[in-house]
Enzyme design. Structure first.
Site, PDB file in Angstrom:
ATOM      1  N   LYS A  63      -8.896  33.218  45.146  1.00  0.00           N
ATOM      2  CA  LYS A  63      -9.731  33.557  46.351  1.00  0.00           C
ATOM      3  C   LYS A  63     -10.157  34.978  46.448  1.00  0.00           C
ATOM      4  CE  LYS A  63     -10.899  30.488  49.368  1.00  0.00           C
ATOM      5  NZ  LYS A  63     -10.920  30.161  50.943  1.00  0.00           N
TER       6      LYS A  63
ATOM      7  N   ASP B 143      -2.799  31.790  47.425  1.00  0.00           N
ATOM      8  CA  ASP B 143      -4.012  32.829  46.917  1.00  0.00           C
ATOM      9  C   ASP B 143      -3.633  34.200  46.960  1.00  0.00           C
ATOM     10  OD1 ASP B 143      -4.087  33.359  49.783  1.00  0.00           O
ATOM     11  OD2 ASP B 143      -5.511  31.559  49.971  1.00  0.00           O
TER      12      ASP B 143
ATOM     13  N   MET C  17     -12.667  40.918  57.454  1.00  0.00           N
ATOM     14  CA  MET C  17     -13.697  40.916  56.480  1.00  0.00           C
ATOM     15  C   MET C  17     -15.028  41.573  56.609  1.00  0.00           C
ATOM     16  SD  MET C  17     -13.519  36.892  55.724  1.00  0.00           S
ATOM     17  CE  MET C  17     -13.399  36.145  57.514  1.00  0.00           C
TER      18      MET C  17
HETATM   19  N1  SAH Z   1      -6.371  33.642  57.635  1.00  0.00           N
HETATM   20  C1  SAH Z   1      -6.079  35.134  57.582  1.00  0.00           C
HETATM   21  C2  SAH Z   1      -7.615  35.688  57.407  1.00  0.00           C
HETATM   22  C3  SAH Z   1      -8.095  35.536  55.963  1.00  0.00           C
HETATM   23  S1  SAH Z   1      -9.684  36.308  55.726  1.00  0.00           S
HETATM   24  C4  SAH Z   1      -5.605  35.716  58.812  1.00  0.00           C
HETATM   25  O1  SAH Z   1      -5.234  35.239  59.762  1.00  0.00           O
HETATM   26  O2  SAH Z   1      -5.042  36.810  58.983  1.00  0.00           O
HETATM   27  C5  SAH Z   1      -9.253  37.777  54.988  1.00  0.00           C
HETATM   28  C6  SAH Z   1      -9.360  38.607  55.909  1.00  0.00           C
HETATM   29  O3  SAH Z   1      -8.264  38.928  56.473  1.00  0.00           O
HETATM   30  C7  SAH Z   1      -9.521  40.276  55.095  1.00  0.00           C
HETATM   31  O4  SAH Z   1     -10.812  40.599  54.785  1.00  0.00           O
HETATM   32  C8  SAH Z   1      -8.939  41.152  56.139  1.00  0.00           C
HETATM   33  O5  SAH Z   1      -9.856  41.479  57.035  1.00  0.00           O
HETATM   34  C9  SAH Z   1      -7.940  40.347  56.765  1.00  0.00           C
HETATM   35  N2  SAH Z   1      -6.369  40.528  56.460  1.00  0.00           N
HETATM   36  C10 SAH Z   1      -5.558  39.702  55.819  1.00  0.00           C
HETATM   37  N3  SAH Z   1      -4.531  40.071  55.768  1.00  0.00           N
HETATM   38  C11 SAH Z   1      -4.749  41.573  55.856  1.00  0.00           C
HETATM   39  C12 SAH Z   1      -3.581  42.509  55.863  1.00  0.00           C
HETATM   40  N4  SAH Z   1      -2.527  42.724  55.530  1.00  0.00           N
HETATM   41  N5  SAH Z   1      -4.134  44.003  56.367  1.00  0.00           N
HETATM   42  C13 SAH Z   1      -5.302  43.983  56.908  1.00  0.00           C
HETATM   43  N6  SAH Z   1      -6.299  43.123  56.643  1.00  0.00           N
HETATM   44  C14 SAH Z   1      -5.860  41.684  56.283  1.00  0.00           C
END
Ligand code: SAH
Length: 521
Positions: free
Chosen positions: A74, A52, A189
């Site tokens: 996504k 995604d 999020m």
């Molecule tokens: N599985 C992922 C989370 C997915 S939900 C994890 O473990 O990181 C998606 C959220 O993850 C985004 O809204 C944000 O809050 C966060 N996120 C994911 N990658 C990010 C990044 N590189 N920098 C900042 N926030 C991030």
């Protein structure tokens, strides 16, 4: 019904179990260096890759070109498959005997619905494996220089989703528990509901002066961080138009950033760096640029091809043990030599007692991967020094093989011949000019241009009209004085000249004299 859990390697299991195999892989937050070795192996072995929008191109590039890459989106609002459709797709591919990587940003089991996908695979009898990744919940604070725990401030941290709108009255978040100043609160999020969340936390007793940091695009060259307090953060987000994906960190640990900040304080952080080396050679430079927080922009201006006449190189390799010395003037020469050796059914023993010189560390390193330790590597990688070093080590009448590019400079050969050495100069490969149609556009968007050879420079200026004008606000970095001279001839001036060949030398030189740009905020 089959399950994924048994001993043995995935390959072994996949071979024994039918149908296919699914790896649910966490790709980490962006920096490809944060990918686990297991994830890299799964990416290499899969024949279908379902990913995604959080997936970084450098990670996707680890999959083989034959692997079918399926984008399922996504990103909020964009055209994408629903979660049910994604789950169905993975189950269908797995049931059809495919070896599937389902790649997710961060970790598989942290707000990523990996649990549902795993359960569906289990129900369908498709064997699977969880390859966990580094979650952004941990990575974003780390890359912003914020320790999640610190003995002066807190004894726990909590990770929560901010996706539920607390003002709608159906949030299952327990704000009374979350509003604990002795814990660090990490919200994913949360950008959409930030104001409501902040209000609820303050209503439940968190002080307005409590520090808050928000980190977006964490671990990537585009990483940005804002720091404020609970009382001011919403206005700050508004003012800076700070957007997702971002991680919110609330707690006194945020104070540590000032001292610990490292990633976004590095000299190359956030800089776009044009890499004009041929694709195959640029790996090391690209990964080191990532590590330095820079954004490598691949734009090869030369390619390596077989020489016009492959005969002499074949003959020379057949007689490797007849020379007093063999001199390699680039890692490409080493690669060509061992490829020819292999074609001839030989190996490193063909060198016999012949001694071996490498023009620089990168070439010596290539030799080492083939089991050869160079007998001589000059301190500075210029022909003159290599020449005088070889003269000291050889006698009049001895035969020296120079194994390198078809367009090899004549300097080294002349120095040796003048002093009575017999020199055979053999073309192991040639470099040809190439350029992608958008080379000029790419160059314009970069802060730094890098050149590893004169031929790369010449191909660049031939393909970028007005290169000298474009170069006004760029930092130009190159390997060695010969490339620097080629730049001068092309009307470009090198700002940074690496003394030592190889990616490490260039990065070191660049970080010692950082790009001409305002420092990143
Ligand atoms: N599985 C992922 C989370 C997915 S939900 C994890 O473990 O990181 C998606 C959220 O993850 C985004 O809204 C944000 O809050 C966060 N996120 C994911 N990658 C990010 C990044 N590189 N920098 C900042 N926030 C991030």
């Amino acid at each position: 019904m089959s399950t994924a859990v048994s001993s043995g390697s995935p390959d072994h299991r996949a071979a024994k179990t039918s149908p296919g195999y699914v790896w649910l892989v966490g790709a980490g937050p962006g920096d490809p260096g944060l990918l686990t070795l297991k994830a890299a192996r799964a990416l290499r072995d899969c024949d279908a890759l379902v990913y995604d929008y959080l997936a970084s191109p450098a990670v996707l590039a680890l999959a083989s070109p034959q692997c079918e890459k399926i984008y399922v989106g996504k990103k909020a609002g964009a055209h994408t498959l629903s979660q049910d459709e994604i789950t169905e797709l993975i189950v269908r591919l797995g049931s059809a005997g495919r070896r599937v990587v389902r790649l997710k940003g961060g970790d598989v089991f942290v707000f990523a619905r990996g649990g549902e996908e795993a359960a569906a695979l289990h129900a369908a009898g498709v064997p699977f494996e969880i390859v966990l990744g580094i979650t952004s919940a941990l990575a974003a604070p780390a890359y912003a220089g914020i320790p999640l725990t610190h003995r002066d401030y807190n004894t726990s941290f909590t990770v929560a989703t901010g996706h539920e709108d607390p003002s709608k009255g159906y949030s299952s978040l327990d704000f009374a528990k979350l509003a604990n100043p002795a814990q660090t609160l990490i919200l994913l999020m949360a950008m959409g509901n930030l104001a409501a969340i902040v209000n609820r936390l303050r209503d439940n007793g968190l002080p307005g002066e409590l520090p808050v940091a928000i980190v977006r695009e964490a671990t990537k060259p585009a990483q940005e961080t804002i720091v404020a307090t609970l009382a001011t953060i919403v206005a700050e987000v508004e003012r800076t138009q700070f957007a997702a994906p971002a991680v919110v960190v609330i707690g006194n640990v945020v104070r540590e950033r000032e001292a610990i900040r490292w990633f976004d304080a590095a000299p190359l952080f956030g800089k776009r760096v044009l890499v004009t080396r041929p694709e195959r050679e640029s790996d090391d430079l690209t990964s080191r640029l990532w590590e330095a927080g820079a954004q490598p922009v691949p734009a090869p201006t030369i390619a390596i091809a077989p020489p016009d006449d492959a005969g002499p190189a074949g003959d020379a390799v057949r007689r490797l043990d007849s020379y007093a010395w063999v001199v390699f003037t680039s890692p490409n020469g080493v690669a060509a030599c061992f490829r020819i050796l292999e074609e001839q059914g030989g190996d490193a023993r063909r060198f016999g007692r012949t001694r071996v010189a490498a023009i620089g560390r990168a070439t010596a390193q290539s030799l080492r991967t083939h089991g050869i330790v160079a007998d001589y590597v000059p301190g500075r990688f210029i022909a003159e020094q290599l020449g005088s070093g070889l003269l000291e080590r050889t006698d009049d009448g001895e035969t020296i093989l120079l194994f390198g590019a078809q367009e090899m400079r004549r300097t080294l050969g002349s120095i040796l011949r003048e002093r009575g050495r017999i020199v055979e100069s053999v073309a192991a490969y040639k470099t040809t000019a190439v350029a992608s149609p958008d080379l000029a556009d790419l160059a314009e968007t970069c802060d730094v241009w890098t050149f590893a050879s004169g031929s790369a420079v010449r191909s660049f200026v031939a393909n970028v009209p007005g290169a000298a004008d474009l170069a006004q606000d760029k930092t130009i970095a190159c390997f060695g004085p010969v490339t620097a001279a080629a730049l001068r001839e092309a009307g470009l001036a090198a700002d940074v000249v690496a003394e030592e060949a190889g990616a490490g030398g260039l990065i070191a030189a660049l970080t010692a004299s950082p790009p001409r740009m305002d420092a990143a905020v």
